[in-house]
Design a protein around this motif. Structure first.
Motif, short mmCIF file in Angstrom:
data_model
loop_
_atom_site.label_atom_id
_atom_site.label_comp_id
_atom_site.label_asym_id
_atom_site.label_seq_id
_atom_site.Cartn_x
_atom_site.Cartn_y
_atom_site.Cartn_z
N THR A 45 0.83 -1.20 0.00
CA THR A 45 0.00 0.00 0.00
C THR A 45 0.87 1.26 0.00
N LEU A 46 1.94 1.22 0.78
CA LEU A 46 2.82 2.39 0.86
C LEU A 46 3.50 2.67 -0.49
N ILE A 47 4.07 1.64 -1.11
CA ILE A 47 4.75 1.85 -2.39
C ILE A 47 3.73 2.21 -3.46
N GLY A 48 2.58 1.50 -3.44
CA GLY A 48 1.51 1.81 -4.39
C GLY A 48 1.08 3.26 -4.25
N ARG A 49 0.96 3.70 -3.02
CA ARG A 49 0.54 5.08 -2.73
C ARG A 49 1.57 6.08 -3.26
N LEU A 50 2.84 5.79 -3.06
CA LEU A 50 3.90 6.67 -3.58
C LEU A 50 3.79 6.79 -5.10
N LEU A 51 3.60 5.66 -5.78
CA LEU A 51 3.51 5.68 -7.24
C LEU A 51 2.23 6.39 -7.69
N TRP A 52 1.14 6.11 -6.97
CA TRP A 52 -0.17 6.64 -7.34
C TRP A 52 -0.19 8.16 -7.15
N ASP A 53 0.24 8.61 -5.97
CA ASP A 53 0.15 10.03 -5.64
C ASP A 53 1.19 10.88 -6.37
N LEU A 206 2.30 8.19 9.66
CA LEU A 206 1.59 8.28 8.38
C LEU A 206 0.53 7.21 8.23
N SER A 207 -0.34 7.42 7.24
CA SER A 207 -1.30 6.40 6.85
C SER A 207 -1.20 6.20 5.36
N ILE A 214 2.23 10.93 3.18
CA ILE A 214 3.03 10.27 2.15
C ILE A 214 3.50 11.38 1.20
N VAL A 215 2.57 11.85 0.35
CA VAL A 215 2.89 12.97 -0.52
C VAL A 215 2.22 14.24 0.02
N SER A 226 5.35 18.22 13.14
CA SER A 226 5.81 19.32 12.29
C SER A 226 6.93 18.89 11.34
N GLY A 227 7.23 17.59 11.33
CA GLY A 227 8.32 17.10 10.48
C GLY A 227 7.90 16.94 9.03
N PRO A 228 8.78 16.36 8.22
CA PRO A 228 8.50 16.23 6.79
C PRO A 228 7.49 15.12 6.49
N THR A 229 6.84 15.20 5.33
CA THR A 229 6.10 14.05 4.81
C THR A 229 7.15 13.05 4.32
N LEU A 230 6.70 11.84 3.98
CA LEU A 230 7.66 10.83 3.50
C LEU A 230 8.38 11.33 2.25
#
Lengths: 479, 317
Positions: A45-53, A206-207, A214-215, A226-230
């Motif tokens: 889901t995480l990798i899919g989300r990175l590619l998707w978003d 994250l979720s 994520i993005v 307050s830190g960065p997104t992935l």
């Protein structure tokens, strides 16, 4: 949070608007990373989300996924597993079999993700993915906390020389975005990582399923963070540090298109070389001067680590593929005995005393491997062992028939890494990293290797004096 | 014009080289390393040359890897007899310009049977004229390593392929038992009859290929650029209608429009796209905002589920 991570967070804020070059994906170096997680941590889901978003899934692939149905969730997202499982056999079995490489980019940077299966055989697959990675993303399920598996992943990543980790605390929505849960996991991980050694850590709540942090940031639900997104953390991460050593270049190939030209082709492994530099040819120790650095785009005055070049010397030298060109003031380790850490990759594992082929930067050499210790992942310590099963990490001693040259893997990856190849199957049985020179075998006896035609060898073995000490002689099969 | 004289006519070399971004330069360095490794370790390498843009990049990097030495292995084109005519003209011109050792092989069995992708189906045609033909040519040349321009971002089954991809004596790919590949250390040890397919562009993306073609000014077949061309619509594919080998089906009308091709193969199996992208910059813009994948126009990938994987198991490149 470490100082380094703080600085990394500020960087995108300053650069995003101001630097027009940052808008182009090719402006920076590509970041290679791997994602490690257990089966239910939501890795697909995480990798899919990175590619998707990041809009890296093409429309026809999107359509095919949506047509295959969305049994995973109720957010009208596709089943990301279908997107990621590359082989038909995998889709039928619903598990990832092997390391896959994914490519995506943001306006700031291009990325290669090594997607490694989280189930059995993960050591071997993770080691493969980690061998070329700058950074590792370690996934943790916020509900389950730090698992044994997470610690193992962190240990493997550290052993493989990765010094940057993003701790992705996933499914934070399922614990009510509770800051205390996140803080506990981060603290516990930092305490564990400190035992492994030097490692820069960025922890992110994250979720993956909801696409939070994520993005896109999740300000509403995670106002305490307050830190960065992935993706911001990945965009800002420095590529793995290049070697601190001075000049190193293994000779890959000697080019002799005619009598008038003799060039030594190779990729600079560490440091830099300039026309006029005096370099040492290891292991022979001859010294030569660099007369030209030849490339297709014309001669260049200087070449740095990573450059694939052709060197021409001021005079003829006797050197060949496998020799290493080095700075005159910093020669590599030379000897017949080395200590190393290995990861075993094949079902037969690695037995004490195995005779194998060792391939390292341009060299293929016979080596005998003595197994000393195995790493006990569950306990996080080394224990005495004389054999390694598959998917194990071990400490070994390598003994060569003739002098060999290496650097410590921690000093230079390209001249400190090797693979072991079975002479029977020709398959790669282990990957390894040189630790140091070893004390020579302690029996004090000198060994001599003779390469003889079969009839002559039989004659020699038949001599009475030789026969009497037959037990001390090892006969190697033809190669 | 030989490669050497072509080089002498070029100027601005240092400027050209500095135009590559660090990212693309790293990809080029990696590919050069792979080329040299194969040339050093194998007895009879060959480079598969398909005349497409990836092959053009592969050829360019091969020249850079060995310069000033000529490329130390032959090139092989598996010609199905149904390639776009522009491809064949471009291939022969390139071979002359760069003084290449180019070998062309067509499956004599298929040629004798008059096999056609239009009459015999794309699946059977591809099996005989591409996969079988390739095996014939590799066996005849006793090649132990074959370079190809495939990239991991092209297709899901390619994402798991190694850079050195082992093949059994009957050219089969065992996807589930591939050799582990760590660092930049490639295992090239094989027994007699076995071979390795080598993919120096594994880590390049389609966009990287176009940026490289632009920076290095690499010639490519004109069909990649949009132009008004005659075409017919068949099964949702835009088929170029310039060739007398194409017979119109009942009800089909020859149309004209601005089209181009993202991948090139057999003209009857490679669908074009409607596009106005007439320059490389236009193409890069188009890809950056593209919503379909590169191989979408390819009939042979759609024959059945896991199509590419199946063909690769049988020895397709």
């Amino acid at each position: 949070m470490s100082l380094e991570a703080d600085i990394q967070q500020l960087e995108p804020e300053f650069e995003r608007e101001a630097d027009p070059a940052a808008q182009q994906p090719e402006a920076g170096r590509r970041l290679r990373f791997l994602v490690c997680g257990s089966v239910d941590d939501g890795k697909s889901t995480l990798i899919g989300r990175l590619l998707w978003d990041t809009k890296s899934v093409a429309e026809d692939h999107r359509a095919a996924l949506i047509a295959k149905g969305s049994k995973q969730n109720d957010l009208s997202l596709p089943d990301f597993g279908l997107l990621l499982d590359g082989l038909k056999a995998e889709q039928e079995q619903g598990i990832t079999i092997d390391v896959a490489y994914r490519y995506f980019q943001t306006p700031r940077r291009a990325f290669i993700v090594a997607d490694t299966p989280g189930h059995e055989q993960y050591t071997r697959n993770m080691a493969t993915g980690a061998s070329t990675a700058d950074l590792a993303v370690l996934l943790v399920d916020a509900r389950a906390g730090l698992l044994e598996q997470t610690r193992r992943h962190a240990a493997i990543v550290h052993l493989m020389g990765i010094r940057q980790v993003v701790l992705a605390v996933n499914k934070i929505d399922l614990v009510g975005y509770d800051r205390a849960v996140f803080d506990d996991i981060e603290l516990e991980f930092r305490a564990y990582a400190a035992r492994l050694g030097d490692m820069a850590i960025t922890a992110i709540p994250l979720s993956a399923l909801k696409g939070e942090n994520i993005v896109s940031p999740a300000r509403a639900n995670l106002e305490w963070y307050s830190g960065p997104t992935l993706i911001e953390a990945l965009e800002a991460a420095p590529a793995a540090k290049s070697s601190r050593l001075s000049f190193r270049m293994p000779i890959q190939r000697v080019s002799r298109p005619g009598e008038s030209f003799r060039g030594y082709q190779g990729t600079v492994a560490a440091g830099a070389v300039a026309v006029g530099d005096r370099v040492v040819v290891a292991p022979s120790g001859q010294t030569v001067s660099v007369a030209r650095i030849v490339t297709f785009d014309g001669d260049v005055p200087r070449a740095e680590a990573g450059a694939a070049v052709t060197l021409v010397f001021d005079r003829k030298v006797d050197t060949a593929r496998g020799d290493v060109l080095t700075a005159a003031d910093a020669t590599p380790l030379a000897g017949r005995d080395f200590t190393a850490t290995v990861v075993t990759l094949q079902p037969d594992g690695l037995k004490d005393g195995a005779r194998l082929w060792l391939k390292a930067a341009g060299r293929m050499k016979r080596v005998r491997v003595a197994v000393d210790e195995a790493y006990v992942l569950a306990a996080g310590h080394w224990s005495k062992s004389s054999a390694l099963p598959v998917n194990a990490i071990g400490r070994v001693r390598l003994r060569f028939d003739e002098e060999a040259i290496f650097d410590r893997f921690s000093d230079c990856r390209d001249t400190g890494a090797f693979i072991l190849i079975s002479p029977q199957t020709n398959n790669t049985v282990a990957g390894g990293m040189i630790a140091d020179l070893a004390q020579a075998a302690s029996d004090g006896q000198e060994q001599v290797t003779l390469a003889l035609p079969r009839d002559l060898a039989e004659f020699v073995l038949g001599l009475p004096a030789v026969k009497a000490r037959r037990a001390e002689i090892e006969v190697l099969p033809d190669r | 014009m030989t490669a050497a004289t072509a080089r002498l006519q070029r100027t601005d070399d240092s400027i050209r080289s500095s135009r590559l971004s660090p990212h693309i330069k790293a990809l080029e360095n990696e590919a050069i390393h792979i080329f040299r490794e194969v040339a050093a370790e194998f007895e009879r390498p060959v480079m598969l040359y398909s005349v497409g843009k990836d092959s053009s990049v592969l050829l360019h990097v091969a020249r850079k890897a060995f310069w000033p030495e000529p490329i130390p292995f032959p090139l092989l084109h598996v010609d199905t007899g149904w390639k776009f005519s522009q491809m064949i003209a471009f291939r022969d011109q390139t071979a002359r310009d760069l003084d290449l050792d180019l070998r062309v092989h067509t499956n004599p069995r298929g040629a004798a049977e008059g096999l056609s992708p239009l009459k015999h189906g794309s699946s059977y045609f591809t099996e005989v004229m591409k996969t079988e033909a390739l095996r014939q040519a590799l066996d005849a040349g006793r090649f132990d390593a074959a370079f190809g321009g495939a990239r991991r971002d092209e297709d899901a089954s390619r994402s798991k392929e190694r850079i050195f991809s082992f093949r059994s004596p009957d050219h089969r790919w065992d996807a589930r038992n591939q050799r582990p590949e760590l660092w930049n250390l490639y295992n090239g040890r094989i027994a007699r009859g076995e071979s390795v397919r080598v993919f120096p562009l594994s880590n390049w993306t389609e966009l990287d290929v176009w940026h490289y073609i632009k920076s290095e000014e690499i010639p490519i077949v004109d069909l990649y650029f949009a132009k008004r061309r005659p075409f017919v619509l068949r099964d949702g594919m835009i088929i170029l209608a310039e060739d007398e080998r194409l017979e119109l089906w009942p009800g089909e009308v020859r149309q004209e429009g601005s089209i181009r091709f993202r991948t090139l193969g057999c003209f009857a199996l490679s669908g074009g796209i409607f596009s106005e992208a007439a320059t490389i910059d236009d193409i890069i813009d188009e890809i950056t905002t593209a919503t379909v994948s590169e191989r979408q126009g390819r009939a042979i990938d759609r024959d059945e589920a896991g199509s590419m994987e199946k063909k690769k198991l049988e020895g397709y490149f």
